[in-house]
Design a protein around this motif. Structure first.
Motif, PDB file in Angstrom:
ATOM      1  N   GLU A  47       0.834  -1.208   0.000  1.00  0.00           N
ATOM      2  CA  GLU A  47       0.000   0.000   0.000  1.00  0.00           C
ATOM      3  C   GLU A  47       0.864   1.251   0.000  1.00  0.00           C
ATOM      4  O   GLU A  47       0.592   2.196  -0.744  1.00  0.00           O
ATOM      5  N   TRP A  48       1.922   1.249   0.806  1.00  0.00           N
ATOM      6  CA  TRP A  48       2.824   2.407   0.822  1.00  0.00           C
ATOM      7  C   TRP A  48       3.463   2.620  -0.551  1.00  0.00           C
ATOM      8  O   TRP A  48       3.582   3.749  -1.010  1.00  0.00           O
ATOM      9  N   SER A  49       3.855   1.546  -1.200  1.00  0.00           N
ATOM     10  CA  SER A  49       4.473   1.717  -2.518  1.00  0.00           C
ATOM     11  C   SER A  49       3.469   2.303  -3.505  1.00  0.00           C
ATOM     12  O   SER A  49       3.829   3.124  -4.346  1.00  0.00           O
ATOM     13  N   ASN A  50       2.195   1.928  -3.375  1.00  0.00           N
ATOM     14  CA  ASN A  50       1.154   2.527  -4.220  1.00  0.00           C
ATOM     15  C   ASN A  50       0.952   3.998  -3.890  1.00  0.00           C
ATOM     16  O   ASN A  50       0.816   4.827  -4.790  1.00  0.00           O
ATOM     17  N   PHE A  51       0.921   4.344  -2.609  1.00  0.00           N
ATOM     18  CA  PHE A  51       0.746   5.736  -2.203  1.00  0.00           C
ATOM     19  C   PHE A  51       1.883   6.607  -2.728  1.00  0.00           C
ATOM     20  O   PHE A  51       1.677   7.752  -3.126  1.00  0.00           O
ATOM     21  N   LEU A  52       3.099   6.060  -2.676  1.00  0.00           N
ATOM     22  CA  LEU A  52       4.291   6.830  -3.053  1.00  0.00           C
ATOM     23  C   LEU A  52       4.612   6.728  -4.547  1.00  0.00           C
ATOM     24  O   LEU A  52       5.528   7.393  -5.025  1.00  0.00           O
ATOM     25  N   HIS A  53       3.879   5.878  -5.246  1.00  0.00           N
ATOM     26  CA  HIS A  53       4.133   5.652  -6.670  1.00  0.00           C
ATOM     27  C   HIS A  53       5.562   5.154  -6.899  1.00  0.00           C
ATOM     28  O   HIS A  53       6.267   5.608  -7.807  1.00  0.00           O
ATOM     29  N   LEU A  54       5.972   4.224  -6.031  1.00  0.00           N
ATOM     30  CA  LEU A  54       7.266   3.553  -6.151  1.00  0.00           C
ATOM     31  C   LEU A  54       7.002   2.056  -6.224  1.00  0.00           C
ATOM     32  O   LEU A  54       6.115   1.552  -5.525  1.00  0.00           O
ATOM     33  N   SER A  55       7.759   1.348  -7.012  1.00  0.00           N
ATOM     34  CA  SER A  55       7.580  -0.100  -7.067  1.00  0.00           C
ATOM     35  C   SER A  55       8.076  -0.721  -5.760  1.00  0.00           C
ATOM     36  O   SER A  55       8.906  -0.139  -5.052  1.00  0.00           O
ATOM     37  N   GLU A  56       7.564  -1.914  -5.475  1.00  0.00           N
ATOM     38  CA  GLU A  56       8.030  -2.614  -4.277  1.00  0.00           C
ATOM     39  C   GLU A  56       9.522  -2.933  -4.398  1.00  0.00           C
ATOM     40  O   GLU A  56      10.240  -2.919  -3.403  1.00  0.00           O
ATOM     41  N   ARG A  57       9.956  -3.175  -5.602  1.00  0.00           N
ATOM     42  CA  ARG A  57      11.378  -3.450  -5.837  1.00  0.00           C
ATOM     43  C   ARG A  57      12.225  -2.228  -5.455  1.00  0.00           C
ATOM     44  O   ARG A  57      13.284  -2.359  -4.835  1.00  0.00           O
ATOM     45  N   THR A  58      11.766  -1.046  -5.817  1.00  0.00           N
ATOM     46  CA  THR A  58      12.478   0.177  -5.444  1.00  0.00           C
ATOM     47  C   THR A  58      12.465   0.357  -3.933  1.00  0.00           C
ATOM     48  O   THR A  58      13.479   0.734  -3.336  1.00  0.00           O
ATOM     49  N   MET A  59      11.324   0.045  -3.313  1.00  0.00           N
ATOM     50  CA  MET A  59      11.237   0.144  -1.847  1.00  0.00           C
ATOM     51  C   MET A  59      12.253  -0.799  -1.205  1.00  0.00           C
ATOM     52  O   MET A  59      12.913  -0.420  -0.229  1.00  0.00           O
ATOM     53  N   LEU A  60      12.388  -2.003  -1.744  1.00  0.00           N
ATOM     54  CA  LEU A  60      13.368  -2.955  -1.203  1.00  0.00           C
ATOM     55  C   LEU A  60      14.789  -2.455  -1.390  1.00  0.00           C
ATOM     56  O   LEU A  60      15.649  -2.668  -0.533  1.00  0.00           O
ATOM     57  N   ARG A  61      15.033  -1.768  -2.489  1.00  0.00           N
ATOM     58  CA  ARG A  61      16.363  -1.190  -2.712  1.00  0.00           C
ATOM     59  C   ARG A  61      16.645  -0.110  -1.663  1.00  0.00           C
ATOM     60  O   ARG A  61      17.738  -0.037  -1.119  1.00  0.00           O
ATOM     61  N   TYR A  62      15.649   0.731  -1.380  1.00  0.00           N
ATOM     62  CA  TYR A  62      15.809   1.729  -0.319  1.00  0.00           C
ATOM     63  C   TYR A  62      16.144   1.028   0.990  1.00  0.00           C
ATOM     64  O   TYR A  62      17.007   1.473   1.748  1.00  0.00           O
ATOM     65  N   LYS A  63      15.446  -0.065   1.257  1.00  0.00           N
ATOM     66  CA  LYS A  63      15.666  -0.810   2.499  1.00  0.00           C
ATOM     67  C   LYS A  63      17.078  -1.389   2.543  1.00  0.00           C
ATOM     68  O   LYS A  63      17.793  -1.202   3.530  1.00  0.00           O
ATOM     69  N   ASN A  64      17.461  -2.095   1.496  1.00  0.00           N
ATOM     70  CA  ASN A  64      18.764  -2.763   1.476  1.00  0.00           C
ATOM     71  C   ASN A  64      19.921  -1.788   1.550  1.00  0.00           C
ATOM     72  O   ASN A  64      20.962  -2.094   2.129  1.00  0.00           O
TER      73      ASN A  64
END
Length: 139
Positions: A47-64
């Motif tokens: 849901e956050w990735s949808n709100f931010l218009h970022l792919s989940e893959r990009t979110m995981l990259r931010y995390k890693n």
């Protein structure tokens, strides 16, 4: 963790602290701080990735990489977080606010409020609706 980040995680940053919010947004919210905000919200990473218009893959990259979000994403994170805090105050509990977020709303044209969290205009509309509710002005 900075003082502003800690306040954001604890839900203590309010619109009255606008300069602290501006500074936090300019610096960018680091992923580990976002993770703490996310854990206190009712929204999944999807849901956050949808709100931010970022792919989940990009979110995981931010995390890693423990990257900081760009200001545009940090601003959206703060807008949603502030709305969540305001909604809890208006409805008296997180649970009551979350029921409202997921319910079809006649005043919003039959849309569920959560569906409006993906853009600033929708977030503003929800804040205005919460203000009307807080003052007893129902549609």
């Amino acid at each position: 963790m900075t003082v502003n980040e800690a306040a954001a995680v604890d839900g203590q940053l309010e619109e009255e602290n606008i300069y602290s919010i501006i500074q936090l947004v300019k610096e960018g919210i680091r992923f580990h701080v976002f993770k703490l905000i996310m854990e206190q919200s009712p929204y999944s990473i999807t849901e956050w990735s949808n709100f931010l218009h970022l792919s989940e893959r990009t979110m995981l990259r931010y995390k890693n990489e423990n990257k900081s979000f760009d200001p545009i994403y940090s601003e959206k994170i703060m807008e949603i977080s502030l709305l969540q805090n305001y909604g809890k105050k208006v409805f008296g509990s997180e649970e009551n606010f979350n029921v409202w977020l997921h319910s079809t709303n006649i005043a919003l044209g039959g849309i569920t409020p959560k569906d409006l969290l993906d853009n600033s205009f929708g977030i503003r509309l929800l804040k205005d609706e919460l203000t009307r509710i807080a003052h007893g002005i129902l549609a």
